[in-house]
Scaffold this motif. Sequence first.
Motif, PDB file in Angstrom:
ATOM      1  N   ALA A  10       6.874  -0.100  41.573  1.00 36.01           N
ATOM      2  CA  ALA A  10       5.740   0.274  40.727  1.00 36.01           C
ATOM      3  C   ALA A  10       5.627  -0.826  39.679  1.00 36.01           C
ATOM      4  O   ALA A  10       6.627  -1.472  39.340  1.00 36.01           O
ATOM      5  CB  ALA A  10       5.940   1.630  40.066  1.00 36.01           C
ATOM      6  N   TYR A  11       4.432  -1.029  39.158  1.00 40.99           N
ATOM      7  CA  TYR A  11       4.236  -2.086  38.158  1.00 40.99           C
ATOM      8  C   TYR A  11       4.510  -1.608  36.734  1.00 40.99           C
ATOM      9  O   TYR A  11       4.644  -2.419  35.820  1.00 40.99           O
ATOM     10  CB  TYR A  11       2.822  -2.653  38.255  1.00 40.99           C
ATOM     11  CG  TYR A  11       2.655  -3.590  39.420  1.00 40.99           C
ATOM     12  CD1 TYR A  11       3.106  -4.920  39.349  1.00 40.99           C
ATOM     13  CD2 TYR A  11       2.074  -3.156  40.602  1.00 40.99           C
ATOM     14  CE1 TYR A  11       2.958  -5.781  40.426  1.00 40.99           C
ATOM     15  CE2 TYR A  11       1.918  -4.015  41.685  1.00 40.99           C
ATOM     16  CZ  TYR A  11       2.374  -5.320  41.595  1.00 40.99           C
ATOM     17  OH  TYR A  11       2.238  -6.176  42.668  1.00 40.99           O
ATOM     18  N   GLY A  12       4.594  -0.312  36.558  1.00 43.81           N
ATOM     19  CA  GLY A  12       4.889   0.235  35.246  1.00 43.81           C
ATOM     20  C   GLY A  12       5.082   1.720  35.369  1.00 43.81           C
ATOM     21  O   GLY A  12       4.808   2.335  36.413  1.00 43.81           O
ATOM     22  N   SER A  13       5.577   2.327  34.297  1.00 41.93           N
ATOM     23  CA  SER A  13       5.832   3.754  34.328  1.00 41.93           C
ATOM     24  C   SER A  13       5.703   4.327  32.922  1.00 41.93           C
ATOM     25  O   SER A  13       5.694   3.594  31.933  1.00 41.93           O
ATOM     26  CB  SER A  13       7.230   4.042  34.879  1.00 41.93           C
ATOM     27  OG  SER A  13       7.481   5.432  34.953  1.00 41.93           O
ATOM     28  N   LEU A  14       5.638   5.652  32.863  1.00 43.75           N
ATOM     29  CA  LEU A  14       5.761   6.372  31.608  1.00 43.75           C
ATOM     30  C   LEU A  14       7.072   7.132  31.625  1.00 43.75           C
ATOM     31  O   LEU A  14       7.445   7.730  32.639  1.00 43.75           O
ATOM     32  CB  LEU A  14       4.617   7.369  31.411  1.00 43.75           C
ATOM     33  CG  LEU A  14       3.192   6.818  31.397  1.00 43.75           C
ATOM     34  CD1 LEU A  14       2.217   7.941  31.071  1.00 43.75           C
ATOM     35  CD2 LEU A  14       3.049   5.661  30.418  1.00 43.75           C
ATOM     36  N   GLY A  15       7.765   7.099  30.476  1.00 38.79           N
ATOM     37  CA  GLY A  15       8.987   7.866  30.312  1.00 38.79           C
ATOM     38  C   GLY A  15       8.895   8.723  29.068  1.00 38.79           C
ATOM     39  O   GLY A  15       7.894   8.706  28.346  1.00 38.79           O
ATOM     40  N   GLY A  25       6.319   7.226  26.087  1.00 38.76           N
ATOM     41  CA  GLY A  25       6.024   5.803  25.980  1.00 38.76           C
ATOM     42  C   GLY A  25       6.141   5.079  27.305  1.00 38.76           C
ATOM     43  O   GLY A  25       6.599   5.638  28.309  1.00 38.76           O
ATOM     44  N   PRO A  26       5.741   3.807  27.324  1.00 38.84           N
ATOM     45  CA  PRO A  26       5.721   3.027  28.562  1.00 38.84           C
ATOM     46  C   PRO A  26       7.019   2.284  28.833  1.00 38.84           C
ATOM     47  O   PRO A  26       7.757   1.918  27.919  1.00 38.84           O
ATOM     48  CB  PRO A  26       4.586   2.028  28.306  1.00 38.84           C
ATOM     49  CG  PRO A  26       4.655   1.791  26.820  1.00 38.84           C
ATOM     50  CD  PRO A  26       5.065   3.104  26.212  1.00 38.84           C
ATOM     51  N   MET A  27       7.260   2.036  30.109  1.00 38.93           N
ATOM     52  CA  MET A  27       8.345   1.181  30.580  1.00 38.93           C
ATOM     53  C   MET A  27       7.716   0.155  31.519  1.00 38.93           C
ATOM     54  O   MET A  27       7.004   0.526  32.462  1.00 38.93           O
ATOM     55  CB  MET A  27       9.410   2.003  31.298  1.00 38.93           C
ATOM     56  CG  MET A  27      10.030   3.067  30.404  1.00 38.93           C
ATOM     57  SD  MET A  27      11.067   4.264  31.287  1.00 38.93           S
ATOM     58  CE  MET A  27      12.396   3.211  31.883  1.00 38.93           C
ATOM     59  N   ALA A  28       7.950  -1.126  31.252  1.00 38.53           N
ATOM     60  CA  ALA A  28       7.248  -2.173  31.982  1.00 38.53           C
ATOM     61  C   ALA A  28       8.109  -3.426  32.057  1.00 38.53           C
ATOM     62  O   ALA A  28       9.257  -3.441  31.605  1.00 38.53           O
ATOM     63  CB  ALA A  28       5.905  -2.465  31.319  1.00 38.53           C
ATOM     64  N   ARG A  29       7.541  -4.488  32.622  1.00 37.57           N
ATOM     65  CA  ARG A  29       8.306  -5.721  32.840  1.00 37.57           C
ATOM     66  C   ARG A  29       8.202  -6.700  31.693  1.00 37.57           C
ATOM     67  O   ARG A  29       8.892  -7.718  31.697  1.00 37.57           O
ATOM     68  CB  ARG A  29       7.841  -6.379  34.140  1.00 37.57           C
ATOM     69  CG  ARG A  29       8.103  -5.490  35.340  1.00 37.57           C
ATOM     70  CD  ARG A  29       7.571  -6.077  36.619  1.00 37.57           C
ATOM     71  NE  ARG A  29       7.686  -5.084  37.684  1.00 37.57           N
ATOM     72  CZ  ARG A  29       7.053  -5.158  38.830  1.00 37.57           C
ATOM     73  NH1 ARG A  29       6.243  -6.174  39.069  1.00 37.57           N
ATOM     74  NH2 ARG A  29       7.198  -4.215  39.736  1.00 37.57           N
ATOM     75  N   SER A  30       7.343  -6.418  30.729  1.00 31.45           N
ATOM     76  CA  SER A  30       7.187  -7.329  29.596  1.00 31.45           C
ATOM     77  C   SER A  30       6.570  -6.567  28.436  1.00 31.45           C
ATOM     78  O   SER A  30       6.026  -5.470  28.597  1.00 31.45           O
ATOM     79  CB  SER A  30       6.273  -8.504  29.966  1.00 31.45           C
ATOM     80  OG  SER A  30       4.932  -8.049  30.169  1.00 31.45           O
ATOM     81  N   ALA A  31       6.657  -7.176  27.249  1.00 28.88           N
ATOM     82  CA  ALA A  31       6.020  -6.581  26.076  1.00 28.88           C
ATOM     83  C   ALA A  31       4.518  -6.493  26.264  1.00 28.88           C
ATOM     84  O   ALA A  31       3.875  -5.526  25.821  1.00 28.88           O
ATOM     85  CB  ALA A  31       6.364  -7.406  24.836  1.00 28.88           C
ATOM     86  N   ARG A  32       3.944  -7.484  26.926  1.00 29.40           N
ATOM     87  CA  ARG A  32       2.491  -7.482  27.135  1.00 29.40           C
ATOM     88  C   ARG A  32       2.073  -6.324  28.041  1.00 29.40           C
ATOM     89  O   ARG A  32       1.099  -5.619  27.755  1.00 29.40           O
ATOM     90  CB  ARG A  32       2.068  -8.827  27.722  1.00 29.40           C
ATOM     91  CG  ARG A  32       0.582  -9.054  27.752  1.00 29.40           C
ATOM     92  CD  ARG A  32       0.271 -10.481  28.110  1.00 29.40           C
ATOM     93  NE  ARG A  32       1.020 -10.921  29.302  1.00 29.40           N
ATOM     94  CZ  ARG A  32       0.913 -12.129  29.834  1.00 29.40           C
ATOM     95  NH1 ARG A  32       0.109 -13.018  29.283  1.00 29.40           N
ATOM     96  NH2 ARG A  32       1.613 -12.442  30.893  1.00 29.40           N
TER      97      ARG A  32
END
Length: 466
Positions: free
Chosen positions: A168-173, A215-222
């Motif tokens: 997945a490219y991003g998630s919510l936790g 909040g979000p969990m992703a591969r970068s701050a951007r």
Amino acid sequence: MTEQDLWAAEFTDLAPRLDSGEVTSVALTHLMIDRVARYDDGLHSYVAIEPEQALAEAARADAEIAAGLRRSPVHGIPVAVKDVFFTTDIKTGLGSSIFEDWQAPHESTPTQRLRDAGAIMLGKLTATEGVYAQHHPTITEPINPFGDAHWTGNSSSGSGVAVTSGLAYGSLGTDTGGSIRLPSACCGLTGIKPTWGRVSRHGVFPLAESLDHVGPMARSARDAAALLGVIAGPDPNDPTAAPVAVPDYLAEIEGGVAGLTIGIDWAFMRSRADDEVLAAIAGVVEVMQQLGARFVDVSFPDVRAILYGWHTQCAIEAAIAHRDSFPSRRAEYGERLAALLDFGSQVTAFELAEALKSRREFNGAVALMFEPIDLLLVPTLPVAGPTLAYMSTLGPDPDGILAVGPFNAPFDVCGYPTITVPCAKSSQGIPVAAQFVGRPFAEALICRVAHAYQTVTDWHRRRPVL
């Protein structure tokens, strides 16, 4: 772009390629679905996936983008969410066998906002039971792809594993004592625990409502900033969602750090963190100084009382959340959550008052500490790449869970926003992370600072080999 380029990319880098037609949402969604089929039998990050539905959403996104109707930075991007967000079209299991046949009565506000922004919903990701400290015995615990002997972090464990592994490219936790930041740290991701109330919790199953954050969990701050910008803001369905305008986080993210003052408490960190973690933080300090930030010594308030108060409040609020099924269905609960609920049902008014008093005093002390600084720098975990064997030695709660949360739970207590970023690798090759903590509603600033750090380092781009 190669398959490696595509699955490992930051999704904000893919947006121009979606606009130009170089890549399509359908292709990205197929790629994620194929990778889930290929790898997740060994990683156990998903509990539910809906390929046909996701591909139909992706085809619709491609048509809209081709017509110039881009909804948001996440339009056409395949994501998945922790299995505590209510969704009416994807099974919501809440990390427990008790809810195996349960049907969510409505969509959660965060997932609805993702859908409205055009994100592609792949499915649900593994969570610990009741979003507490242990996976239910009927659910297979996710595997850390950087090393299967190492902890994935709780309770958004599946989110950490899926995003770092290219499923997945991003998630919510959700984060009550560190559950966005701990798996982000263990899996080499960037995670944001926003200010309490910054994101609606409507339709999100609680652990402890006065401590829970989305909040979000992703591969970068951007990428994380893009996700946060979509889900943040007031909500008439959640009276605790703050009526505060949402900045354009991406528009402000290139502002740099020159002239900022960052507080640091080496004595606090040395009392809790191991040498590898301290060395990693020293490396962050060096980078930030080179970028123009100034560090000053601060004295962080004593955390012992507030950590025990956190456990007391968490327990009693969790007992309220589970009162329809506990203790009436106690035999179906896992050991760790049942113990928390037992404790919560026995908390006295005196003990709760003491915990609330400690919380008010701690929050006041944090506010005073922040007066001369813009941000605070702390580790995310006190141990570099904790092993499963180490985690098994921590003993019963509250000492067990709080042993890994001294740099996390305090910010759930005061509700201040933090962003965790990868900043090193342990001697065994497991990601190590640092946190930038800001004043309430300073999410734009913490995203900006984390992005500045990531423009001159590449820790956030190091993906596991599957």
